[in-house]
Design an enzyme around this catalytic site. Structure first.
Site, PDB file in Angstrom:
ATOM      1  CE1 TYR A 128      -4.593  -1.957   0.065  1.00  0.00           C
ATOM      2  CE2 TYR A 128      -2.691  -3.326   1.742  1.00  0.00           C
ATOM      3  CZ  TYR A 128      -3.383  -3.005   1.066  1.00  0.00           C
ATOM      4  OH  TYR A 128      -4.946  -4.039   0.939  1.00  0.00           O
ATOM      5  N   PRO A 141     -11.388   0.634  -3.138  1.00  0.00           N
ATOM      6  CG  PRO A 141     -11.784  -1.606  -2.146  1.00  0.00           C
ATOM      7  CD  PRO A 141     -11.579  -0.202  -2.179  1.00  0.00           C
ATOM      8  CG  HIS A 362      -7.723  -2.132   0.163  1.00  0.00           C
ATOM      9  ND1 HIS A 362      -7.943  -2.881   1.470  1.00  0.00           N
ATOM     10  CD2 HIS A 362      -7.781  -2.539  -1.050  1.00  0.00           C
ATOM     11  CE1 HIS A 362      -7.755  -4.237   1.186  1.00  0.00           C
ATOM     12  NE2 HIS A 362      -8.229  -3.703  -0.125  1.00  0.00           N
ATOM     13  CB  SER A 549     -11.531  -9.089  -3.120  1.00  0.00           C
ATOM     14  OG  SER A 549     -11.779  -9.623  -1.383  1.00  0.00           O
TER      15      SER A 549
END
Length: 621
Positions: A128, A141, A362, A549
């Site tokens: 990340y 997302p 995220h 996912s």
């Protein structure tokens, strides 16, 4: 930034988010925002990352045995290699295990002795905070909520106020440790991620971003690209009620009836290094620093979006496509793409014509805490609880100023799959493998996220869904001479292999994080990177053309995001009792992939698998 105060941008298109209902696949296009920024720099103060605390006394993430990992790795890369390459990789792994791999394993085990979770910091940084592509599309997302019907602006604001109150109620449950501990069988899961979703903000920095963890009594509201500080508690320390929040939001709208060209929020959609440079430039002025800090410290962001054109959608598919575009990236700067602050962990979206949902950054948390939050919000709003008594001293919103220089497939859901004594997740994963193979006639390296939260500080491990069994299954389904018995046996074998790997990954015994740990151990100790990491087996099996996912929530919603690689697909899915929501995307720029073709292949795969089971086994439904 340019000298004429306008943000320069170019649009690249993402294909996707064609949506299935029951299945649901998402579709055609949106844009990624790419403003240009200057390269000057200035130092700013950042808050540090928040370490995990093992309050639940969970076990530590284990270091898998090297031999076990290498055996699983060899099996997982077999679909991508010919016989000669496979033999070479096998030899390479033996050499690795006996030599440098043994040394790295020892160093990694020593690290594990000193850390509650040997992977946690490495994973946060490498997956990340050091990832330099924009968080928009590539990482963050969108989650689409059920559509609303707003007959007036007041209806929009009432829904927004209820959303805020629901979020504050949920935050109170988190703060008071009243969220039920989630379990995997008899094993409790680490609940630490729940405490990192409110008040958290990602701070851009060159090479590696930082996270800022905060608690406050206000939110950020964005309307027409204007950014406001809105207190949700009065000076009497009492929370505002619904009517008072509506009044505050109305004042925001009254003060921002025209869109501003100084849309600073659009910068948060940029490449992280470019945004870091722009951020540093902004920080040169104290007013900008103050406004940036205000957004970063707020509990969450509320985006009051303008009309998206929902009425122009002629089909359900088009409606969900539009909603997905607005929750992922705002459908471009000319729509609501600049009415965002993508660095905040939680951004609620309430559009004037009924598109609602959220976008989340995220890095602090996986999707499940967001899905649980979503169910709580939707239930809270539907219950339409009585008003609390008002605060006696509400505060007016404060504008934050910046000086800116130059379709339908309702066949079945997880209940049908369970009736066949199969794992719903493994079943759906094999449908994706079948779909990909039917399109490309080659195995597709396939990432699925597995939560390792049974360990303190646990994040994820990779489930390698592509296996020799999945390839055998896809080939059998595509072979017109194969009998139903052969196809069914291949399906069962592929699903079992996936389920077995899933169990190991959930326990921290997958392949990818261990190999990452060994690699990072070599780097930290100035050891030459082993040849394994440049071997075709590693390169091909890690080029995840299918990024997936499962984010399960009871609500009729779905999460959506972009592909991991240019020639790949992203597929997020919400399996419910009688339907499954899929959101899948692909980049229009790549000639080998297209979301509509993948949607059709996935629909056919699920249809074929359903009918094979229905005609050859006895359903209990």
């Amino acid at each position: 930034m340019t000298n004429n105060n306008k943000v320069q941008k170019s649009n690249s298109e993402i294909e996707g988010l064609k949506m299935l209902r029951g299945l649901r696949i998402l579709g055609p296009r949106g844009s990624i925002l790419e403003p240009y920024v200057s390269s000057l720099r200035v130092s700013c103060n950042y808050t540090s990352t928040q370490p995990s605390v093992n309050l639940q006394k969970l076990p530590q993430l284990p270091v898998p045995k090297l031999n076990d990992t290498l055996k699983k790795y060899l099996k997982s890369v077999q679909p991508f290699l010919n016989e000669e390459e496979f033999a070479k990789t096998s030899s390479l792994l033996k050499e690795f295990e006996a030599g440098i791999g043994k040394q790295l394993q020892g160093l990694l085990e020593k690290r594990a002795e000193k850390h509650q979770n040997w992977l946690e910091d490495w994973w946060l940084n490498t997956a990340y905070l050091e990832y330099r592509d924009p968080v928009t599309v590539y990482s963050s997302p969108g989650l689409v909520f059920p559509f609303q019907k707003f007959n007036s602006q007041q209806d929009q604001l009432k829904y927004a106020a209820k959303t805020i109150l629901a979020a504050l109620e949920y935050k109170s449950l988190i703060d008071n440790n009243k969220i039920p501990v989630e379990m995997m069988g008899k094993s409790p899961l680490d609940m630490g991620q729940y405490k990192k979703i409110f008040g958290t903000c990602r701070i851009p920095a060159e090479k590696r971003d930082k996270l800022s963890f905060n608690d406050s009594q206000y939110i950020t509201v964005i309307h027409n690209n204007h950014i406001f500080h809105v207190d949700v508690w009065g000076s009497d320390n009492k929370r505002l009620n619904e009517n008072q929040i509506v009044e505050a939001l109305q004042k925001v709208m009254d003060q921002s009836s025209e869109a501003t060209s100084d849309c600073v929020g659009v910068l948060t959609s940029e490449n992280r290094d470019n945004w870091a440079k722009a951020y540093q430039l902004l920080c040169k002025e104290s007013m900008n620093q103050s406004s940036l800090r205000d957004v970063e410290r707020s509990l969450l962001v509320l985006c009051l979006d303008k009309v998206a054109g929902l009425w122009r959608c002629k089909t359900v598919d088009e409606r969900f496509t539009l909603a997905a575009a607005h929750t992922i990236h705002g459908a471009g700067a000319d729509n609501n793409g600049a009415n965002r602050w993508f660095d905040k962990t939680i951004q609620f979206i309430v559009g004037a014509d009924g598109i609602t949902g959220l976008t989340y950054e995220h890095s602090p948390a996986e999707g499940q805490p967001i899905a649980v939050l979503t169910d709580f919000l939707i239930k809270y709003i539907a219950e339409n609880k009585p008003q609390d008594s008002p605060s006696s001293s509400p505060k007016d919103p404060i504008r934050l100023n910046f000086n800116v220089s130059s379709e339908v497939y309702d066949r079945y859901g997880k209940n049908f799959i369970k009736s066949q004594k199969m794992s719903p997740d493994s079943y759906l994963q094999m449908a994706m493998q079948y779909a990909f193979y039917s399109l490309h006639k080659t195995p597709g390296a396939h990432y699925e996220s597995a939560a390792t939260r049974m360990y303190v500080g646990g994040r994820t491990e990779t489930i390698r869904s592509c296996s020799p069994e999945s390839v055998t299954f896809a080939r059998a389904m595509l072979d017109p001479s194969a009998s139903a018995k052969v196809k069914l046996a291949a399906m069962q074998g592929a699903i079992k292999a996936h389920k077995d790997y899933t169990v190991q990954a959930l326990q921290g015994f997958g392949v990818d994080r261990h190999l990452l740990g060994l690699k990072l151990t070599a780097i930290e100790n100035n050891i030459e990177l082993p040849k394994l990491y440049s071997d075709p087996s590693y390169v091909r099996s890690a080029h995840m053309r299918i990024s997936t996912s499962q984010v399960a929530c009871k609500a009729d919603g779905f999460m959506c995001y972009g592909p991991l690689v240019a020639d790949g697909y992203a597929t997020c899915y919400n399996p419910r009792d009688n339907d499954v929501n899929f959101a899948t995307s692909a980049f229009t720029a790549h000639p080998d992939t297209a979301a509509p073709r993948y949607r059709a292949a996935l629909t056919k795969a699920l249809h074929d698998m359903h009918d094979l089971l229905l005609h050859n086994t006895r359903s209990k439904l």
